[in-house]
Design a protein around this motif. Structure first.
Motif, PDB file in Angstrom:
ATOM      1  N   ARG A  43      32.683  61.688  27.631  1.00  0.00           N
ATOM      2  CA  ARG A  43      33.831  62.600  27.699  1.00  0.00           C
ATOM      3  C   ARG A  43      33.408  64.044  27.452  1.00  0.00           C
ATOM      4  N   THR A  44      32.418  64.238  26.605  1.00  0.00           N
ATOM      5  CA  THR A  44      32.058  65.581  26.160  1.00  0.00           C
ATOM      6  C   THR A  44      31.096  66.287  27.101  1.00  0.00           C
ATOM      7  N   PRO A  46      29.274  67.339  30.646  1.00  0.00           N
ATOM      8  CA  PRO A  46      29.727  67.482  32.033  1.00  0.00           C
ATOM      9  C   PRO A  46      28.979  66.542  32.972  1.00  0.00           C
ATOM     10  N   SER A 187      34.093  78.244  29.095  1.00  0.00           N
ATOM     11  CA  SER A 187      33.881  77.551  27.832  1.00  0.00           C
ATOM     12  C   SER A 187      34.551  78.340  26.724  1.00  0.00           C
ATOM     13  N   TYR A 203      29.939  71.792  27.530  1.00  0.00           N
ATOM     14  CA  TYR A 203      30.755  70.688  27.034  1.00  0.00           C
ATOM     15  C   TYR A 203      32.123  70.699  27.711  1.00  0.00           C
ATOM     16  N   ASN A 204      32.713  69.520  27.788  1.00  0.00           N
ATOM     17  CA  ASN A 204      33.996  69.351  28.478  1.00  0.00           C
ATOM     18  C   ASN A 204      35.198  69.420  27.539  1.00  0.00           C
TER      19      ASN A 204
END
Length: 221
Positions: A43-44, A46, A187, A203-204
């Protein structure tokens, strides 16, 4: 230590997570038993746009039989916060983080990194917003890049970096600009900067708490 990690993952079931780090692909390998950590990292980080990984990072802990290396630190390498850093001439970087007891190792020539932990399952408790940050910063050195603690927004291919210490409102300002000002959010906390010109999301996730939502006119469903 790098060779020992490679041997461990050759003979044990592993979960591989490939992700895009600027213009290169990085693979994270960790024991397949760490289901929650695997899901959180997916999830975190990319997703990759394709291609073979150029670097590999192994997450391993002492529960899986990993042994901490017998390293002698000199006094000049020890910082006040308990962090110890060593740079070997062969291109091997080693940092012991006193607060978490994690050991970070990157062999620049082999393009292999190791993050040795007491317990992988507890890793995201203290690295949820910026996992692997130290190793990624070392990897960025290979292509004239660096990690910057900043929020970045973009409009018409022009970016603005919002720099400041933690808690000063980088996330709030950059997300507000995205929601209300028509800017694209790259970001809100850390970015990869290449050649001092291009910025990439690492990070996503965004770094906001429930108390920040009313200021942005948002709510949790």
């Amino acid at each position: 230590m790098v060779q020992a990690a490679e041997q461990f993952f050759e003979s044990n079931a592993a979960e591989n997570i490939d992700f895009q780090f600027g213009r290169v692909v990085v693979r994270v390998s960790l024991p397949s038993s760490e289901i929650e950590v695997c899901a959180a990292l997916r999830r975190t980080l990319p997703p990759t746009s394709g291609g073979n990984p150029e670097f590999v990072i192994y997450l391993i802990d002492e529960r899986d039989g990993a042994l901490r290396p017998n390293i002698t630190w000199n006094q000049e390498s020890i910082h006040k916060n308990g962090t110890v850093s060593v740079h070997h001439e062969e291109g091997v970087m080693i940092v012991f983080e006193g607060s978490t007891r994690a050991i970070n190792v990157l062999d620049q020539q082999r393009k292999v990194g190791v993050l040795l932990l007491d317990d992988v399952s507890r890793y995201l408790m203290w690295a949820v917003t910026c996992p692997l940050r130290l190793l990624l910063n070392w990897i960025a050195d290979n292509f004239n890049g660096e990690l910057m603690h900043a929020a970045v927004v973009e409009k018409y291919a022009t970016g603005i970096a919002i720099i400041g210490k933690s808690g000063l409102g980088k996330s709030t300002l950059s997300i507000t600009a995205s929601i209300s000002g028509g800017w694209s959010l790259v970001s809100d906390d850390f970015v990869l900067v290449e050649n001092s010109k291009s910025a990439f999301a690492i990070y996503n996730i965004v770094k906001l708490g429930a108390d920040d939502l009313p200021r942005l006119d948002l709510r949790l469903d």
